[in-house]
Design an enzyme around this catalytic site. Structure first.
Site, PDB file in Angstrom:
ATOM      1  N   LYS A  76       6.196  88.122 109.517  1.00 38.99           N
ATOM      2  CA  LYS A  76       5.326  88.588 110.792  1.00 38.99           C
ATOM      3  C   LYS A  76       4.815  90.023 111.093  1.00 38.99           C
ATOM      4  O   LYS A  76       5.247  90.901 110.327  1.00 38.99           O
ATOM      5  CB  LYS A  76       6.408  88.554 112.024  1.00 38.99           C
ATOM      6  CG  LYS A  76       6.145  88.600 113.436  1.00 38.99           C
ATOM      7  CD  LYS A  76       7.080  88.625 114.591  1.00 38.99           C
ATOM      8  CE  LYS A  76       6.430  88.475 115.778  1.00 38.99           C
ATOM      9  NZ  LYS A  76       7.638  88.368 116.710  1.00 38.99           N
ATOM     10  N   SER A 151       6.979  84.665 120.077  1.00 42.08           N
ATOM     11  CA  SER A 151       5.829  85.316 120.001  1.00 42.08           C
ATOM     12  C   SER A 151       6.036  85.213 118.306  1.00 42.08           C
ATOM     13  O   SER A 151       4.563  85.177 117.670  1.00 42.08           O
ATOM     14  CB  SER A 151       5.961  86.655 119.972  1.00 42.08           C
ATOM     15  OG  SER A 151       7.139  87.253 119.295  1.00 42.08           O
ATOM     16  N   SER A 175      11.763  84.932 120.416  1.00 42.17           N
ATOM     17  CA  SER A 175      10.689  84.776 119.814  1.00 42.17           C
ATOM     18  C   SER A 175      10.705  84.428 118.300  1.00 42.17           C
ATOM     19  O   SER A 175       9.833  83.997 117.502  1.00 42.17           O
ATOM     20  CB  SER A 175      10.057  86.390 119.333  1.00 42.17           C
ATOM     21  OG  SER A 175       9.346  86.442 120.885  1.00 42.17           O
TER      22      SER A 175
END
Lengths: 484, 101
Positions: A76, A151, A175
């Site tokens: 990420k 997210s 997330s």
């Protein structure tokens, strides 16, 4: 030739000399090149660096025996990678090249993993759909007009589409788990303090935790074993010994006490998600688990507590983006104008909204009514779980009340978007480990996820339950049509 | 508590947060922040008499003390190179003039 797909099988083939790390890396980069123009799971692909790293693994006999030797991994974009652009998908960090690696990156590299790229996410991990990425949303491999969740949506989409077997995400209020559910993969948020956040771009420091996305429980166990453990550079990490997670995958859940907070599930959950959830409970029961109805009396306040405390912490953490030390600067005559203009131009709407809310609730006159009150209710929510864990070993709920929603559907209504996190935020408030396990498809062929939450540092039980469901059902092997 | 958030409130908070909002953003935030703050009102339903606040859950198991020894820090030159403006020879980040401006 059978092509190994999961990390565990890839690593075994590489260690045995049946496959080279370079070939595994090439297969991953080819899949990214073919699928990513449509999915936008990646913010930055490290083709050259990854290929060089894979060749280095191939050239080193000891590296080929490491626990993740030659396994392609996606990261990420809010986790720092030395020499590789890291933006948290914010314009304010455009062009930033971190001078150091996050601890999880060092550990993965030491374990032989090959990092192939940085994944798309909501700006500073604030969102539930990746639509807050400053560089455009990621798309769900099961239906590209839908969100992969957020997210960490890019990480989930990268694993679900077969571009990589493993990705790392961060989980502040769901997330990792919510996008895992929406993309049909496994997502694990470890206990607060289990995995170092050194080098994770801070959002809400009392909630943030890094964890893996995988397609199998075995791969999640192997990644967690590599990234978990005390780190002198993150004082919230603990010295509690790292368990042998792979050894927990016995398939045996006989006598596991599963608590179901039925009172939370009576409204607001889509009927096809309820059906998938009940199927999953039936499987656990059939495998010998004992189901019990439990109460979490304060759970309906969790979203308010989460967004209040999370935004307060975010407003403080994001004060560091001032145009002085890194990222962008908007020119101005005075230093205060420079700060304000840099921040206005660099941050997107959701980030500003959260900074504003956080600043407001911490400002003079409102602290007791909002922030202190939320911290007290956080205590009540923790106590609810303490009480539940005297009677059960895990708490089961659907990970998300709906399957993947359409891009744009919730973008204009912040509160509607926040309610996506209704079942996930509590684990962050209480610091507990929680997992999202694939539990089949809806009639519209969209994935559903089962969330289990356990006692602190009992990731083993979560992984054992995921493994048991893998052995009994085909849910973990459902693949979207575009799967690479 | 004010769920009736005014434009002046939003402007004051923006100044505290060092955000130079546009007129349109201010208008949007007056409405959206009021909605979010009124959602938070739900918390008043909970009886928190004598309930201590939770600021951190890391006390679950305390982190060990580290040895009080020096260790190398990040390279200054590399850090300044990441700044929008900096003077690597002097070892400084550069900002618009603060004193006497």
């Amino acid at each position: 030739m059978t092509r190994e797909r999961e990390a565990h099988a890839l690593r075994a083939a590489i260690a045995a000399g049946r496959l080279s790390a370079a070939d595994a890396c090439r297969a991953s980069l080819d899949a990214i090149a073919r699928l990513d123009p449509e999915l936008h799971a990646f913010q930055h692909v490290m083709a050259d660096a990854a290929s060089a790293r894979a060749r280095a693994v191939d050239a080193d006999p000891s590296a080929k025996q490491a626990p993740l030797a030659g396994v392609p991994v996606a990261i990420k974009d809010n986790i720092l990678t030395r020499g590789v652009p890291t933006t948290a998908c914010s314009k304010i960090l455009e062009g930033y090249i971190p001078p150091y690696d996050a601890t999880v990156i060092e550990r993965l590299t030491r374990a032989g993993a090959v990092i192939v790229g940085k994944t798309n996410c909501d700006e500073f991990a604030m969102g539930s759909s990746t639509e807050n990425s400053a560089f455009g949303p990621a798309r769900n491999p099961w239906a590209t007009d839908r969100t992969p969740g957020g997210s960490s949506g890019g990480s989930a989409a990268a694993v679900a589409s077969g571009m990589v077997p493993i990705a790392l995400g961060s989980d502040t209020g769901g997330s990792i788990r919510q996008p895992a559910a929406l993309c049909g993969v496994l997502g694990l948020k470890p206990t607060y303090g289990r995995v170092s956040r050194y080098g994770l771009i801070a959002f809400a420091s009392s909630f943030d935790q890094i964890g893996p996305f995988t397609r199998t429980a075995r791969d999640a166990a192997d990644v967690l074993a590599v990234i978990a453990g005390h780190d002198p550079l993150d004082s919230t990490t603990v010295e509690t010994p790292v368990a042998d997670y792979a050894a927990a995958l016995t398939g045996d859940v006989r006598g596991l006490r599963v608590g179901v907070p039925g009172h939370l599930l009576t409204h607001g959950v889509d009927p096809d998600i309820t059906r998938a959830f009940e199927r999953a409970l039936d499987e656990l029961r059939a495998a010998g688990a004992e189901l019990t109805d439990i109460a979490l009396p304060h759970a309906d306040l969790a979203i308010a507590v989460y967004y209040l405390i999370g935004n307060a912490e975010a407003s403080s953490n994001l004060a560091r983006y001032d145009g002085v030390r890194y990222g962008r600067r908007a020119p101005a005559a005075t230093v205060t104008e420079m700060y304000a203009r840099t921040r206005d131009r660099g941050f997107g709407a959701e980030v500003k909204r959260r900074i504003m809310i956080g600043t407001y609730v911490l400002s003079a006159g409102y602290y007791d009514a909002y922030y202190l009150k939320a911290q007290q209710v956080r205590t009540l929510i923790r106590r609810d779980y303490d009480e539940a864990f005297t009677r059960v070993d895990v708490v089961a709920v659907p990970t998300s009340p709906t399957a993947a929603f359409r891009l744009g559907e919730r973008a204009s209504d912040p509160i509607q978007m926040y309610l996506s996190d209704v079942f996930t935020v509590s684990a962050n408030l209480a610091g507990l480990p929680a997992i999202s396990i694939p539990c089949g498809l809806t009639d519209a062929r969209l994935p559903a996820g089962l969330q289990l939450t356990a006692r602190p540092f009992d990731e083993s039980t979560l992984l054992r339950a995921a493994d048991a469901l893998e052995r009994r059902t085909s849910w973990a092997t459902e693949r979207p049509p575009i799967f690479a | 508590m004010p769920t009736n958030l005014t434009r002046a409130d939003v402007t004051r908070i923006a100044a505290l947060a060092r955000l130079e909002l546009t007129e349109d953003e201010t208008t949007l935030f007056v409405e959206q922040l009021a909605a979010i703050l009124s959602y938070f009102e739900d918390l008043q339903r909970a009886d928190t008499t004598n309930v201590p606040p939770t600021a951190q859950v890391a006390v679950l198991a305390a982190a060990p003390w580290r040895e009080d020894a020096d260790r190398p820090s990040l390279d200054r030159d590399l850090l300044i190179r990441q700044a929008p403006e900096g003077d690597r020879d002097a070892g400084l980040f550069t900002v618009p003039r603060v004193i006497g401006s």
